[in-house]
Enzyme design. Structure first.
Site, PDB file in Angstrom:
ATOM      1  N   ASP A   1       0.833  -1.379  -0.152  1.00  0.00           N
ATOM      2  CA  ASP A   1       0.085  -0.014   0.076  1.00  0.00           C
ATOM      3  C   ASP A   1       1.005   1.355  -0.065  1.00  0.00           C
ATOM      4  OD1 ASP A   1       1.141   0.425   2.766  1.00  0.00           O
ATOM      5  OD2 ASP A   1      -0.804  -0.406   3.597  1.00  0.00           O
ATOM      6  N   ASP A  33      -8.142  -7.308   0.646  1.00  0.00           N
ATOM      7  CA  ASP A  33      -7.075  -7.684   2.205  1.00  0.00           C
ATOM      8  C   ASP A  33      -7.965  -7.141   3.285  1.00  0.00           C
ATOM      9  OD1 ASP A  33      -5.217  -4.997   3.127  1.00  0.00           O
ATOM     10  OD2 ASP A  33      -6.509  -4.417   1.360  1.00  0.00           O
ATOM     11  N   CYS A  81     -13.493 -28.551   8.443  1.00  0.00           N
ATOM     12  CA  CYS A  81     -12.229 -27.739   7.936  1.00  0.00           C
ATOM     13  C   CYS A  81     -11.082 -28.778   7.667  1.00  0.00           C
ATOM     14  CB  CYS A  81     -11.780 -26.715   8.963  1.00  0.00           C
ATOM     15  SG  CYS A  81     -10.444 -25.913   8.529  1.00  0.00           S
ATOM     16  N   CYS A  84      -7.907 -27.914   7.623  1.00  0.00           N
ATOM     17  CA  CYS A  84      -6.476 -27.401   7.691  1.00  0.00           C
ATOM     18  C   CYS A  84      -5.744 -28.200   8.785  1.00  0.00           C
ATOM     19  CB  CYS A  84      -6.710 -25.966   8.270  1.00  0.00           C
ATOM     20  SG  CYS A  84      -6.942 -25.703   9.818  1.00  0.00           S
ATOM     21  N   CYS A 137      -6.824 -28.083  12.519  1.00  0.00           N
ATOM     22  CA  CYS A 137      -8.293 -28.764  12.778  1.00  0.00           C
ATOM     23  C   CYS A 137      -7.957 -30.378  12.783  1.00  0.00           C
ATOM     24  CB  CYS A 137      -9.329 -28.593  11.821  1.00  0.00           C
ATOM     25  SG  CYS A 137      -9.936 -26.633  12.002  1.00  0.00           S
ATOM     26  N   HIS A 195      -5.486 -21.305  11.188  1.00  0.00           N
ATOM     27  CA  HIS A 195      -6.918 -21.578  10.971  1.00  0.00           C
ATOM     28  C   HIS A 195      -7.839 -20.663  10.179  1.00  0.00           C
ATOM     29  CE1 HIS A 195     -10.903 -23.454  11.521  1.00  0.00           C
ATOM     30  NE2 HIS A 195     -11.076 -22.252  11.782  1.00  0.00           N
TER      31      HIS A 195
END
Length: 379
Positions: A94, A268, A306, A308, A311, A337
């Site tokens: 940015d 974002d 989930c 991931c 998890c 997560h």
């Protein structure tokens, strides 16, 4: 040579959302995409390797903070931001403008730029369009942002009009000062607050300058969600269809889906990692505050739907213990997560566009997440 190129793949027949690919000097990523925020050349508690594991195709870093620490000269000497932080995929930086206006209580806006105080030690600083370009050119990001003013919400029409006109003049100066257009794409930022006439004027000014991409700024700054959606509905169509469109500072699940439906390609936000540090998780059934006593002996995963690593491996009871004990590992797990959740959500959004059913997906997701409940709380 064009540093940034947008490739349109498909438009969802049900909603008009679009699927695409943004090509950059450090690789390509599919859109709509969410960009994790690595303010100081790091996404808090996450390694670059872990970011790749959770599916990040591009990350964002902050010009203002890297200018102050460690300084753009050190990063340039290291070979640029990619080498400095060991991230070989695309990076967006940015302009620093938002931090100037949000972190410094003592600032003076002039045509030349902004005088303000260092948010940590109070020293005098000055940031201009030319300086913002100099810093970002030294950082070597794939996508740079023009220096603009991000006015507060609400603001008067008169103030916003003056701000938009100055932002347009600053955009021209940014283009003139940009030293590396062959390998760094510079995006313009459309401002105008909630005023349709000013949004149209800002878009017209910036599109005439032929930036390789455009951001919509000045949203997610405290305005109600219905205002944000209305602004997107009349602003996004003003931007070129053959270039990426970026909605700045937005990361709640509902806004990502609703933004995509309104033609946005890139998002974002610090939200997923910020709330993770407080023990708040995003799950397929809505928000979960892992600090709650009811999870003390809950040995299930954070989200049974989930996939991931967190998890698959750790229980709610364990993560609750870590967070309550202020253990850094707990924050790492909750951050991992939450980022996986949002990046996986965007993959589901892209698949729904492929299948022409993003509207149906929205309804199903909102129902399971709890957005359709009366007085539903959001982030």
């Amino acid at each position: 040579m064009v540093a940034i190129r947008y490739e349109h793949i498909k438009t969802c027949k049900q909603t008009g959302a679009r699927l695409g690919i943004v090509h950059t000097p450090h690789g390509s990523f599919e859109t709509p995409a969410f960009m994790p925020v690595g303010t100081q050349a790091t996404v808090k508690t996450m390694s670059p390797e872990e970011l790749k594991e959770v599916g990040a195709g591009i990350i964002l870093s902050n010009t203002y903070h890297l200018w102050l620490r460690p300084g753009q000269d050190i990063i340039k000497e290291a070979g640029g931001l990619h080498k400095f932080m060991n991230w070989d995929k695309p990076i967006l930086t940015d302009s620093g403008g938002y931090q100037v206006f949000s972190l410094s209580k003592f600032r003076k806006i002039e045509e030349e730029g902004v005088h303000f105080r260092h948010h940590l030690n109070g020293s005098k600083l000055f940031l201009s369009p030319e300086k913002a370009m100099e810093i970002q050119n030294a950082l070597g990001s794939d996508i740079m942002m023009a220096f603009d003013e991000c006015p507060p919400f609400p603001a008067t029409y008169e103030y916003m009009k003056s701000s938009v006109e100055r932002t347009s003049r600053w955009a021209e100066r940014c283009l003139a000062a940009h030293a590396r257009p062959e390998d760094q794409g510079l995006f313009g930022i459309v401002q105008g607050g909630e005023f349709e006439e000013l949004r149209k004027q800002s878009a017209k000014d910036l599109v005439s300058l032929d930036f390789p991409g455009y951001a919509i700024g000045g949203l997610s700054v405290g305005e109600p969600k219905d205002i944000m959606k209305r602004v997107l509905e009349y602003t996004t169509p003003l931007l070129p269809q053959d270039k990426p469109r970026y909605l700045m500072g937005v990361g709640s699940p509902d806004s990502l889906i609703d933004g995509a439906i309104r033609g946005i390609d890139m998002f974002d936000c610090v939200l997923p990692t910020r709330i993770a540090r407080n023990g708040t998780l995003m799950t397929s059934e809505g928000r979960l505050n892992i600090k709650n006593a009811k999870f003390e002996r809950d040995f299930r995963p954070l989200d049974e739907k989930c996939s991931c690593h967190v998890c698959k491996t750790y229980s709610r009871a364990y993560i609750r213990h870590l967070i309550r004990a202020d253990e850094t590992f707990g924050i790492r797990l909750t951050s991992y997560h939450n980022l996986h959740f949002l990046l996986n959500l965007m993959e589901q959004v892209r698949e729904a566009i492929r299948q022409d059913c993003l509207g149906d997906f929205r309804e199903e997701f909102f129902e399971s997440y709890g957005f359709n409940k009366p007085n539903a709380k959001n982030f």
